[in-house]
Enzyme design. Structure first.
Site, PDB file in Angstrom:
ATOM      1  N   LYS A 275      -7.972 -19.968  88.733  1.00  0.00           N
ATOM      2  CA  LYS A 275      -6.620 -20.479  88.541  1.00  0.00           C
ATOM      3  C   LYS A 275      -6.639 -21.718  87.644  1.00  0.00           C
ATOM      4  CE  LYS A 275      -4.774 -19.118  93.084  1.00  0.00           C
ATOM      5  NZ  LYS A 275      -3.625 -18.329  92.634  1.00  0.00           N
ATOM      6  N   ARG A 349      -4.355  -9.140  99.087  1.00  0.00           N
ATOM      7  CA  ARG A 349      -4.121  -7.734  99.431  1.00  0.00           C
ATOM      8  C   ARG A 349      -5.410  -7.037  99.845  1.00  0.00           C
ATOM      9  NH1 ARG A 349      -1.691  -7.062  93.550  1.00  0.00           N
ATOM     10  NH2 ARG A 349      -1.202  -9.201  94.157  1.00  0.00           N
TER      11      ARG A 349
END
Length: 499
Positions: A275, A349
């Site tokens: 990130k 996920r």
């Protein structure tokens, strides 16, 4: 702050709060104080043309003559027939903030019956108190040099009414829900160097004293179960992952009709798909879904909810060391389905995929709800006011929406269908962990999760990325961790599972 309920009488000292309804209609106690102060209350009202007695309006009369109270606080309640439990909670929260800003240490709100109100007086007191308690939260354990004038001052808040015992009985379960909300806020507020997967698992263990059954799976056990998706995310961190189950058996029989699953990425660097530095510190609360699940279990156990429910949290860190999983890797989930990793920052996920499968295989729930700070896309779509809702069952989606509206934690249903599902098809595996580009990426994440929901299970996914943290104060939520989801799911349980 201590909340109490007392007999209907004007206190002889400290601050006194009284209601004013729409069109500047004073309640009987407000009229009584006006008489005692020689008309000071009406004089103050007439000098404040913008004060109409609308909901969440406040007006103060300082050091009034004729009484020994430090101040009189007029509390706007609006039209009695339009009052709701949620509105009363917001009034209570704003009143708490007003009293703290005034520097008061003790206050009593005297409640009179409100003709036409759909909320009875004891419930009115309970929900005002509940709102005040929710707003009273602070996370200040690391502040060592805070000035006295910056700290809250109110330590006692009482509600005076004719039937204080009924008010207390109505407040007690709400107080337990507030305990769950506060736990969630604490967990998401802790820095990642403190709240590791192991530490978060230990927090789950503290629920045993409430009668919650706890089981913690370690890396070895998860490996034997084939949890290659969850373990793939975790392998770049020196901190061992955990999967924790929390069972509350408050209903009849041994079956578990409801399961709640939370994403618990205790810190998300993005992994190899690193990130940007700006905002990465916020990723300490990428375990917000797990935080809500843990807080909900505390709330349900605390108030002795009459159902069987299990909370499951997958706890990992997503870090970029030499052993981290890579873009291009193929992971085999517990279900046997294979996943091509295109972006290691789409990790939540993967954690949920194995947590889902383990939950369904172990507990066979009829309904499964998950919470996750899953995508930035849901923040783009809905901002910070609503959570994204995805579901495979219309009735469940409707019930969640109604529960959210009832407690002021709104959700908005977003689309899912077979056309969207095609976006996650992979050329070399059963699926890939991202869709085609940025378009509809919140839906792509939901479609990914849906592939791990077994046939016949009613399922809903709440993407809470936009509502887990607040950058400013709100009526019930001070700046910081919100606890969004605990009250929503508690209401769902009350409405749909405790009938």
């Amino acid at each position: 702050m201590k909340v109490s309920f007392t007999t209907h009488a004007i206190p002889k000292s400290h601050a006194v709060c009284v209601g004013v309804t729409a069109d500047r209609t004073l309640t009987p106690t407000a009229e009584q104080l006006d008489t005692a102060t020689g008309g000071a209350v009406w004089k103050a009202v007439n000098a404040a043309p913008r004060f109409k007695g609308d909901k969440r309006q406040f007006l103060e009369v300082l050091a009034p003559g004729g009484v020994d109270n430090s101040r009189i606080v007029l509390v706007g309640l609006g039209k009695p027939e339009e009052l709701s439990e949620s509105e009363l909670e917001s009034v209570g929260g704003e009143l708490l903030a007003k009293l703290n800003a005034s520097g008061e240490s003790q206050a009593t709100m005297v409640l009179d019956p409100l003709p036409g109100s759909p909320v009875a007086a004891p419930e009115t007191a309970a929900h005002l108190a509940y709102g005040a308690r929710l707003r009273s939260y602070r996370f200040d354990k690391y502040r060592t040099q805070e000035k006295a004038e910056d700290k809250p001052t109110l330590t006692k808040l009482a509600f005076a009414l004719s039937d204080q015992q009924k008010a207390k009985a109505a407040y007690d379960p709400l107080d337990k829900v507030a305990d769950g909300v506060f736990l969630t806020r604490d967990l998401v507020s802790e820095p990642a160097n403190v709240m590791s997967p192991e530490a978060l698992a230990e927090e789950c263990g503290k629920l045993e004293k409430l009668g919650v059954e706890i089981e913690v799976l370690d890396t070895k056990t998860m490996g034997k179960l084939g949890m290659g998706a969850l373990l793939g995310v975790a392998q770049g961190s020196v901190r061992e992952p955990k999967l924790v189950t929390m069972r509350w058996q408050g209903g009849k029989g041994k079956k578990t009709p409801l399961a709640v699953v939370g994403k618990g990425v205790c810190f998300d660097s993005g992994g190899i798909s690193l990130k940007p530095a700006q905002g990465m510190g916020d990723m300490k609360w990428d375990m917000g879904g797990a935080g809500v699940t843990i807080g909900l279990m505390k709330a349900l156990a605390g108030r002795k909810a009459k159902l069987n429910v299990v909370g499951v949290v997958g706890l990992v860190e997503n870090m970029p060391d030499g052993n981290a999983y890579r873009p291009g890797d193929v992971l085999t989930s517990m279900s046997g389905q294979t996943i091509e990793v295109l972006n290691t920052d789409a990790e939540g996920r993967l954690v949920l995929a194995d947590a889902f499968w383990y939950t369904q295989q172990t507990f066979e729930p009829k309904t499964m709800i998950n919470l996750a700070t899953l995508t930035g896309a849901v923040l783009v779509a809905l901002g910070t006011r609503k959570a994204g809702l995805f579901a495979n069952d219309d009735e469940l989606a409707t019930s969640l929406t109604a529960a959210g509206e009832g407690v002021g934690e709104s959700v908005w249903r977003l689309p899912m269908d077979d056309e969207y599902d095609k976006d996650i098809n992979s050329d070399i595996a059963d699926m890939k962990n991202t869709g085609d580009g940025r378009n509809a990426s919140a839906t792509a994440a939901a479609q990914f999760l849906r592939r791990f929901v077994q046939k016949g299970v009613k399922w809903a996914h709440l993407d809470i990325a936009g509502v887990t943290w607040s950058s400013k104060d709100a009526a019930l939520v001070p700046k910081g961790g919100t606890g969004f989801g605990v009250r929503l799911l508690n209401r769902l349980v009350e409405d749909q599972f405790e009938k």
